[in-house]
Design an enzyme around this catalytic site. Structure first.
Site, PDB file in Angstrom:
ATOM      1  N   PHE A   1     -10.694  96.861 -27.580  1.00  0.00           N
ATOM      2  CA  PHE A   1     -10.586  95.410 -27.415  1.00  0.00           C
ATOM      3  C   PHE A   1     -11.610  94.729 -28.315  1.00  0.00           C
ATOM      4  CE2 PHE A   1     -11.914  91.430 -25.375  1.00  0.00           C
ATOM      5  CZ  PHE A   1     -10.686  90.778 -25.351  1.00  0.00           C
ATOM      6  N   GLY A   2     -11.141  93.822 -29.177  1.00  0.00           N
ATOM      7  CA  GLY A   2     -12.027  93.063 -30.069  1.00  0.00           C
ATOM      8  C   GLY A   2     -12.055  91.605 -29.654  1.00  0.00           C
ATOM      9  N   TYR A   3     -13.256  91.008 -29.664  1.00  0.00           N
ATOM     10  CA  TYR A   3     -13.383  89.600 -29.236  1.00  0.00           C
ATOM     11  C   TYR A   3     -14.194  88.766 -30.223  1.00  0.00           C
ATOM     12  CZ  TYR A   3     -17.866  91.527 -27.872  1.00  0.00           C
ATOM     13  OH  TYR A   3     -19.082  92.164 -27.914  1.00  0.00           O
ATOM     14  N   GLY A   4     -14.758  89.413 -31.255  1.00  0.00           N
ATOM     15  CA  GLY A   4     -15.573  88.699 -32.245  1.00  0.00           C
ATOM     16  C   GLY A   4     -15.012  88.970 -33.633  1.00  0.00           C
ATOM     17  N   SER A   5     -15.868  89.482 -34.509  1.00  0.00           N
ATOM     18  CA  SER A   5     -15.402  89.717 -35.886  1.00  0.00           C
ATOM     19  C   SER A   5     -14.280  90.756 -35.930  1.00  0.00           C
ATOM     20  CB  SER A   5     -16.558  90.159 -36.779  1.00  0.00           C
ATOM     21  OG  SER A   5     -17.011  91.437 -36.412  1.00  0.00           O
TER      22      SER A   5
ATOM     23  N   GLU B   1     -20.993  98.333 -35.851  1.00  0.00           N
ATOM     24  CA  GLU B   1     -21.463  97.669 -34.618  1.00  0.00           C
ATOM     25  C   GLU B   1     -22.842  98.183 -34.184  1.00  0.00           C
ATOM     26  OE1 GLU B   1     -19.680  95.151 -33.311  1.00  0.00           O
ATOM     27  OE2 GLU B   1     -18.166  95.446 -34.855  1.00  0.00           O
TER      28      GLU B   1
END
Ligand code: SIN
Length: 198
Positions: free
Chosen positions: A24-28, A99
């Site tokens: 799950f990605g929520y930023g870049s 990250e």
């Protein structure tokens, strides 16, 4: 916890190359997709809010002048919208490097936009990490973002690309959009009006 979480992520969660995992990605990770994936779907996770409370000493800032990037903060009733990517285990070699400035991989339940669920992973920089900057007003965050840049580009670009991507997905995020508004104002103040140019 050390600033560089690369080794810690490898220790915590061993994946084999052939594993297929939802991330799950929520930023870049939403807008800068420089890794291979098998499938992507709009998704959300429950109990978390996106906040620009994490320092960037590498991608969007420096040791001397850190930028601000997003992490997730526990927030019981909140839903954080983003994008899920089905990736092979080997992709985490590359993602753990990207990250490494304080983010650890955690397991989470991901809800896809059709209401179905899957277990997956998400990178979170927890409040104990050495690069946490913590809460500040949206104006203060905008000021700091406008003054920072790192090896991946300006911190302003990070915010703007994220805001564009969230809007395209039809997602509301008052925290992000408020910072964007303050950045617009700061940018207008920085740009001299035609009458003042000599
Ligand atoms: C993410 O996008 O999911 C993690 C934070 C970032 O890389 O900006």
């Amino acid at each position: 916890m050390s600033l560089n979480t690369f080794e810690e992520n490898r220790r915590r969660c061993q994946l084999s190359e052939s594993d297929q995992v939802w991330l799950f990605g929520y930023g870049s990770l939403i807008y800068l997709v420089d890794f291979p994936y098998l499938e992507t779907r709009p998704a959300s996770i429950h109990g978390w809010s996106r906040r620009f409370w994490q320092a960037s000493h590498d991608h969007r800032g420096t040791e001397m002048n850190p930028g601000r990037v997003v992490t997730l903060i526990e927030d019981t009733d909140a839903v954080c919208g983003g994008m899920a990517f089905l990736v092979e285990g080997s992709v985490f070699e590359q993602l753990d490097v990207r990250e490494k400035n304080g983010y650890l991989r955690f397991t989470t339940e991901i809800t896809f936009d059709d209401g179905t669920h899957a277990n997956g992973l998400v990178y979170i920089a927890t409040p104990e990490n050495d690069a946490v900057l913590g809460e500040a007003s949206e104006h203060e965050i905008a000021r700091q973002i406008c003054a920072a840049q790192g090896r991946s580009g300006t911190n302003r670009e990070y915010l703007i690309e994220l805001a564009i991507a969230l809007r395209k997905m039809g997602l509301e995020d008052p925290h992000v959009f408020d910072i964007e508004m303050h950045i617009d104002r700061i940018t207008q103040q920085e740009t001299p009006s035609p009458g003042r140019i000599k």
